[in-house]
Design a protein around this motif. Sequence first.
Motif, PDB file in Angstrom:
ATOM      1  N   PRO A   1     -36.252 -62.008  10.210  1.00  0.00           N
ATOM      2  CA  PRO A   1     -34.806 -61.792  10.040  1.00  0.00           C
ATOM      3  C   PRO A   1     -34.485 -60.551   9.210  1.00  0.00           C
ATOM      4  O   PRO A   1     -35.284 -60.105   8.390  1.00  0.00           O
ATOM      5  CB  PRO A   1     -34.336 -63.067   9.345  1.00  0.00           C
ATOM      6  CG  PRO A   1     -35.548 -63.588   8.644  1.00  0.00           C
ATOM      7  CD  PRO A   1     -36.720 -63.207   9.494  1.00  0.00           C
ATOM      8  N   HIS A   2     -33.250 -60.050   9.415  1.00  0.00           N
ATOM      9  CA  HIS A   2     -32.740 -58.892   8.704  1.00  0.00           C
ATOM     10  C   HIS A   2     -32.497 -59.273   7.242  1.00  0.00           C
ATOM     11  O   HIS A   2     -32.193 -60.433   6.939  1.00  0.00           O
ATOM     12  CB  HIS A   2     -31.425 -58.453   9.364  1.00  0.00           C
ATOM     13  CG  HIS A   2     -30.886 -57.167   8.839  1.00  0.00           C
ATOM     14  ND1 HIS A   2     -30.101 -57.092   7.699  1.00  0.00           N
ATOM     15  CD2 HIS A   2     -31.025 -55.886   9.288  1.00  0.00           C
ATOM     16  CE1 HIS A   2     -29.766 -55.820   7.478  1.00  0.00           C
ATOM     17  NE2 HIS A   2     -30.311 -55.077   8.416  1.00  0.00           N
ATOM     18  N   PRO A   3     -32.639 -58.334   6.288  1.00  0.00           N
ATOM     19  CA  PRO A   3     -32.386 -58.648   4.870  1.00  0.00           C
ATOM     20  C   PRO A   3     -31.047 -59.325   4.615  1.00  0.00           C
ATOM     21  O   PRO A   3     -30.957 -60.261   3.800  1.00  0.00           O
ATOM     22  CB  PRO A   3     -32.461 -57.266   4.199  1.00  0.00           C
ATOM     23  CG  PRO A   3     -33.415 -56.498   5.049  1.00  0.00           C
ATOM     24  CD  PRO A   3     -33.153 -56.964   6.456  1.00  0.00           C
ATOM     25  N   GLN A   4     -29.978 -58.872   5.304  1.00  0.00           N
ATOM     26  CA  GLN A   4     -28.672 -59.522   5.116  1.00  0.00           C
ATOM     27  C   GLN A   4     -28.708 -60.972   5.587  1.00  0.00           C
ATOM     28  O   GLN A   4     -28.093 -61.849   4.968  1.00  0.00           O
ATOM     29  CB  GLN A   4     -27.594 -58.748   5.894  1.00  0.00           C
ATOM     30  CG  GLN A   4     -27.177 -57.436   5.261  1.00  0.00           C
ATOM     31  CD  GLN A   4     -26.167 -57.638   4.135  1.00  0.00           C
ATOM     32  OE1 GLN A   4     -25.680 -58.746   3.907  1.00  0.00           O
ATOM     33  NE2 GLN A   4     -25.866 -56.572   3.417  1.00  0.00           N
ATOM     34  N   THR A   5     -29.428 -61.222   6.672  1.00  0.00           N
ATOM     35  CA  THR A   5     -29.553 -62.596   7.176  1.00  0.00           C
ATOM     36  C   THR A   5     -30.300 -63.463   6.179  1.00  0.00           C
ATOM     37  O   THR A   5     -29.919 -64.611   5.915  1.00  0.00           O
ATOM     38  CB  THR A   5     -30.291 -62.595   8.528  1.00  0.00           C
ATOM     39  OG1 THR A   5     -29.585 -61.758   9.447  1.00  0.00           O
ATOM     40  CG2 THR A   5     -30.396 -64.000   9.097  1.00  0.00           C
ATOM     41  N   ILE A   6     -31.368 -62.918   5.616  1.00  0.00           N
ATOM     42  CA  ILE A   6     -32.139 -63.647   4.601  1.00  0.00           C
ATOM     43  C   ILE A   6     -31.253 -63.979   3.400  1.00  0.00           C
ATOM     44  O   ILE A   6     -31.259 -65.111   2.890  1.00  0.00           O
ATOM     45  CB  ILE A   6     -33.354 -62.813   4.145  1.00  0.00           C
ATOM     46  CG1 ILE A   6     -34.331 -62.630   5.313  1.00  0.00           C
ATOM     47  CG2 ILE A   6     -34.042 -63.458   2.948  1.00  0.00           C
ATOM     48  CD1 ILE A   6     -35.470 -61.678   5.017  1.00  0.00           C
ATOM     49  N   ALA A   7     -30.461 -62.987   2.968  1.00  0.00           N
ATOM     50  CA  ALA A   7     -29.605 -63.182   1.792  1.00  0.00           C
ATOM     51  C   ALA A   7     -28.567 -64.269   2.026  1.00  0.00           C
ATOM     52  O   ALA A   7     -28.383 -65.173   1.192  1.00  0.00           O
ATOM     53  CB  ALA A   7     -28.926 -61.863   1.429  1.00  0.00           C
ATOM     54  N   HIS A   8     -27.893 -64.218   3.169  1.00  0.00           N
ATOM     55  CA  HIS A   8     -26.829 -65.195   3.405  1.00  0.00           C
ATOM     56  C   HIS A   8     -27.384 -66.582   3.729  1.00  0.00           C
ATOM     57  O   HIS A   8     -26.739 -67.589   3.430  1.00  0.00           O
ATOM     58  CB  HIS A   8     -25.907 -64.694   4.509  1.00  0.00           C
ATOM     59  CG  HIS A   8     -24.990 -63.605   4.030  1.00  0.00           C
ATOM     60  ND1 HIS A   8     -23.892 -63.856   3.249  1.00  0.00           N
ATOM     61  CD2 HIS A   8     -25.047 -62.254   4.199  1.00  0.00           C
ATOM     62  CE1 HIS A   8     -23.288 -62.709   2.960  1.00  0.00           C
ATOM     63  NE2 HIS A   8     -23.968 -61.726   3.521  1.00  0.00           N
TER      64      HIS A   8
END
Length: 315
Positions: free
Chosen positions: A295-302
Amino acid sequence: MEPRHDGYTIGQVARLSGLPVKTIRFYSDVGVLPERERTAAGYRLYGEEDLARLELIRTLRDVGVDLATIRDLGERDLRQVLALQLRTVETQLKALQRTRAVLRATLERGEPSETDLRRLNTLGRLGAAEREALMDAFVGEVGGGSRAREQWLTGLREAMVPDLPSEPTIEQLDAWLELAELLSDEDYRAVLRRDDTGFWERRDRSGGERFESWCRANEEIAETVLAAVEKGVEPESAEAGVVLARVVILLSGMHGAAGDGPEFRSSLSRGYEEHDPRAVRHWQLVATIQGTPWPHPQTIAHDWIAKALRAHPAP
């Protein structure tokens, strides 16, 4: 052949250019070759610039540029015309390279199936112009008249529909075609348009400066959470509560809320639960096309924030 002092006749231009007189006359009649002057007897006269333009017209026609586009070039600088020609050729080369890659991969997989043929057919119908038209429609419809949301979507335009590599794999092509279908889905567009309508209305009222501060806050949220993930902080842990408190404060500023509290955290958690999974699939397809990690970093964060909110419903 030396030109007459007052220019070339149409017959001389035909001999010098290698084009039939009828073709040159047609180009003049439709405005592709601008008329400059005539003799007293009414015969057209042409100059060196007309010879150069005829060569460009022939070249542009050879690569498929239509007469209306060539006519609209008007009296642009020659450099601009050549730059357009170069972009046209490069676009066609990319399309041919992709088609070659898909044909090669299809033949290597054995007997072609209906899926293979459908893939090739769709590839032929989704060129650069079609992609731009698709994104114009997507941004216009999902933007829903909100200046802030349209600004945000325009900034993400290239990222949302990346171009295919010159030599795409079958997986990349399938992801690209699925993404095109997803962006054309009226229900998906409607859901995105409805999501956070109040949030975008507030962004419209706050203006561009506040929008920039929102972008900075969004980046800070991602950096804060990803740093915690890097340290191995689990969203259910007590340490995560401290990280989440900082994140919620930033989110409250973005959403115009009074601050951290059970009610605001509940609304955030509900937003994550109701988030359309097609939006996540959208970015997964983008990663496949670009060949970037998922997953994309933003996806991981959210994803971390959503789990932390369930574990810590109150500050």
